[in-house]
Design a protein around this motif. Sequence first.
Motif, short mmCIF file in Angstrom:
data_model
loop_
_atom_site.label_atom_id
_atom_site.label_comp_id
_atom_site.label_asym_id
_atom_site.label_seq_id
_atom_site.Cartn_x
_atom_site.Cartn_y
_atom_site.Cartn_z
N GLY A 656 1.94 6.28 -39.73
CA GLY A 656 3.24 6.00 -39.58
C GLY A 656 3.90 5.43 -38.35
N GLU A 657 2.94 5.81 -37.16
CA GLU A 657 3.59 5.42 -36.13
C GLU A 657 3.16 4.11 -35.42
N VAL A 658 4.04 3.19 -34.80
CA VAL A 658 3.77 1.93 -34.40
C VAL A 658 2.77 1.96 -33.04
N ILE A 659 1.68 1.77 -32.92
CA ILE A 659 0.83 1.70 -31.79
C ILE A 659 0.52 0.47 -30.92
N GLY A 660 0.89 -0.72 -31.51
CA GLY A 660 0.64 -1.93 -30.96
C GLY A 660 1.22 -3.22 -31.79
N LEU A 661 0.93 -4.37 -31.06
CA LEU A 661 1.52 -5.35 -31.69
C LEU A 661 0.20 -6.59 -31.83
N ILE A 662 0.31 -7.66 -32.64
CA ILE A 662 -0.76 -8.40 -32.48
C ILE A 662 0.11 -9.72 -33.09
N GLY A 663 -0.30 -10.96 -32.83
CA GLY A 663 0.41 -12.17 -33.08
C GLY A 663 0.23 -13.48 -32.53
N VAL A 664 0.55 -14.47 -32.86
CA VAL A 664 0.52 -15.80 -32.13
C VAL A 664 1.85 -16.01 -31.33
N ILE A 665 1.52 -16.53 -30.01
CA ILE A 665 2.67 -16.70 -29.20
C ILE A 665 3.56 -17.85 -29.83
N HIS A 666 5.11 -17.59 -29.74
CA HIS A 666 5.85 -18.33 -30.52
C HIS A 666 5.53 -19.59 -29.86
N PRO A 667 5.85 -20.96 -30.75
CA PRO A 667 5.68 -22.20 -30.08
C PRO A 667 6.49 -22.79 -29.04
#
Length: 795
Positions: A656-667
């Motif tokens: 239930g706790e946000v521990i990070g992020l993942i994703g593609v860099i915005h164009p």
Amino acid sequence: MKFSELWLREWVNPALSSAQLSEQITMAGLEVDGLDPVAGVFHGVVVGEVVECGQHPNADKLRVTKINVGGERLLDIVCGAPNCRLGLKVAVATVGAVLPGDFKIKPAKLRGEPSEGMLCSFSELGIDVESEGIIELPADAPLGQDIRHYLQLDDNTIEISVTPNRADCLGMTGIARDVAVVNGLPFTAPAVTPVKVTTQRQFPIEVQAEEACPRYLGRVIENININAPTPLWMQEKLRRCGIRSIDAIVDITNFVLLERGQPMHAFDLDKLNEKIVVRQAMSGEALTLLDGNTVTLAEDILVIADQNNAVAMAGIFGGETSGINDKTQHVLLECAYFSPLAITGRARRFGLHTDASHRYERGVDPEGQYAAMERATELLIDICGGQAGPIIDKTSATHLPKPASITLRRHKLDRIIGHHIADDKVTDILTRLGCQVTVSEQQWQVVAPSWRFDMEIEEDLVEEVARVYGYDNIPNVPVKASLIMPEHREAVLSLQRVKTLLVDKGYQEAITYSFVDPKTQRLLHPEQEALILPSPISADMSAMRLSLWTGLLDAVVYNQNRQQSRVRLFESGLRFVPDANAPLGIRQEMLLAGVIAGSRCDEHWLIERQNVDFYDLKGDLEALLDLTGKTEHISFRRTAHSALHPGQSAEIVLAGEVIGLIGVIHPELERKLDLNGRTVVFELLWDKIAEREIPQASAISKFPANRRDIAVVVSETVNAAEIVAECKKVGVNQLVGVNLFDVYRGKGVEPGFKSLAISLHLQDSTRTLEEEDIAATVADCVAALKERFQATLRD
């Protein structure tokens, strides 16, 4: 810092050779970088006087002279120097003299005229002085005296590296004081007596920036002779310290700077309007410096101004409009204490590094301004004449630094040094350092002297005692340490283990700066305020990083610009987030981050070239998170982030706790950051995954497992992970495995929907499951999916 050995020995003269003195200075913490003679090896050069000087009959550029060297006869010498003239005292190399380079002087004829020696220039004696023509000695130089003795050329220039904490040794006073302390000798500084006030003329001074300038002294000196020559003894001391003689006023201020470590400045009084004002510069204010360059000032630059304009950058560089020239008659001497934080980094911003800024940035003695002012006034009147006015004192006692009061404990001293130094010896060392010492049982209460502003804590005193006592005098005793098995918690996940996994998957570790370009960081985190450094290394390294992405993306661009088509990097390090509730207003958090770009695989003849995508990095990240043993509690949840592609980004959630992020860099950001193609990043709070679940052994069921497949149709907005999680929740007792093995869109499935094929593995640890049990569990899963997600079984 360069200084003359003979100058040092005027203050304190230990019975040591030059080499021994250099070694001692190094062991005292002031590393000697060079020990060089101030002149070449020569002999046979004496003081002479030009008693006749006429034109050579056969050469336009030569003169025929007769030189008196104190003997019975005059020497005939032909000289080509343009400054040779009647009555000049000169350095004469007589017949038989040997000059540097084993150049021997012999009788000769030059264009038919006899020459019984040579009139010498500085360079011909191996002396590093920029001058044209022969040496001009003072009129009172004694005829016939050996020039080595007269100019004290049996001397060495010692160059030392002064660490930033020992700014007190940026003057002869501090160096001599240290040598005296180490050798247990008296320290004899030149006496400074107040100069008699002979004029009541003053000049108004106003200090508006009292915190930046707690003390500012000024003094008017009228009717000086600006053209008076600098005495040779002062020129020589300046030269041996690496400073070229300019004129008497500048030389005097430079001499006081070298002698006492206190920068000073002289203004042409007639060029100042109404009053002196010490203030912060106005944004965009222009100032033309003494070197002719015009600079544009910012509001954090401390300036000395008159009623109309800035006339100097405080503690850095004087202004052209108020500078001394050959018409100056009245001067205003300035001697101030500027706070180091008000000066630090300002000179570098304009590409400057002056002797004054070097000292003010590190700190000067806040109690040394009066002595420096009196010393400079005394020298100025002795050399240039004039009448001195009273000292104008603008001091804010509340903003002046106060000497530190420190307690030194016996057990702390012994523990750090590893050697017992007698109490009376410790007291003697601290007293000789200039401290006020109060001795009590097993401790010393010490008040540091004003010039040792680097003494602030107990460890500083321990270092001083060890340094003065002598590192060589501390016995080399082997360390005794018992072998104790360190505690190790199996639940701790080693960062090294995670790094090894990433390296095995083709990543390389990067180390980037904690200081980043604020413009780039603002693109990635526009909603977050960063800590901006007041004195950065450079403008593009002026912000503390809010994430590791800024440095990693710069590294990707750097590699792509060097034809690296496949980049995989990771980094661990701190981020710095402004937080009013954190100590010192800044929250530091350990992060682990990674980035991939370019080809999915290394180039291979059998593998089609494909670019990386979101799922490549997600798979590597899942393998990393699997080391924690908490994959059952970790999920990826769709999110929006300004730096990431809106449809290809997720937050990583643990219980239930946000521990990070993942994703593609915005164009759009890819274009602004000059990234070549799709770039995928992740970032994790390391502290949240540093604790792992310890595996628990359990018995393997002896009974067979059964598999049943279902295909459910759900809306495109439903995440497959939620479907799998719901199945696990419903079949918790008998469902041992759930796997999504197919996703279908197309014929038979309405637009806006998708078909998810899921395998259910059922097993019981106590019995063989009957078909009715299996069917009931599958039915429960289907019913739960229908209720929560409006899922339907696909025909």
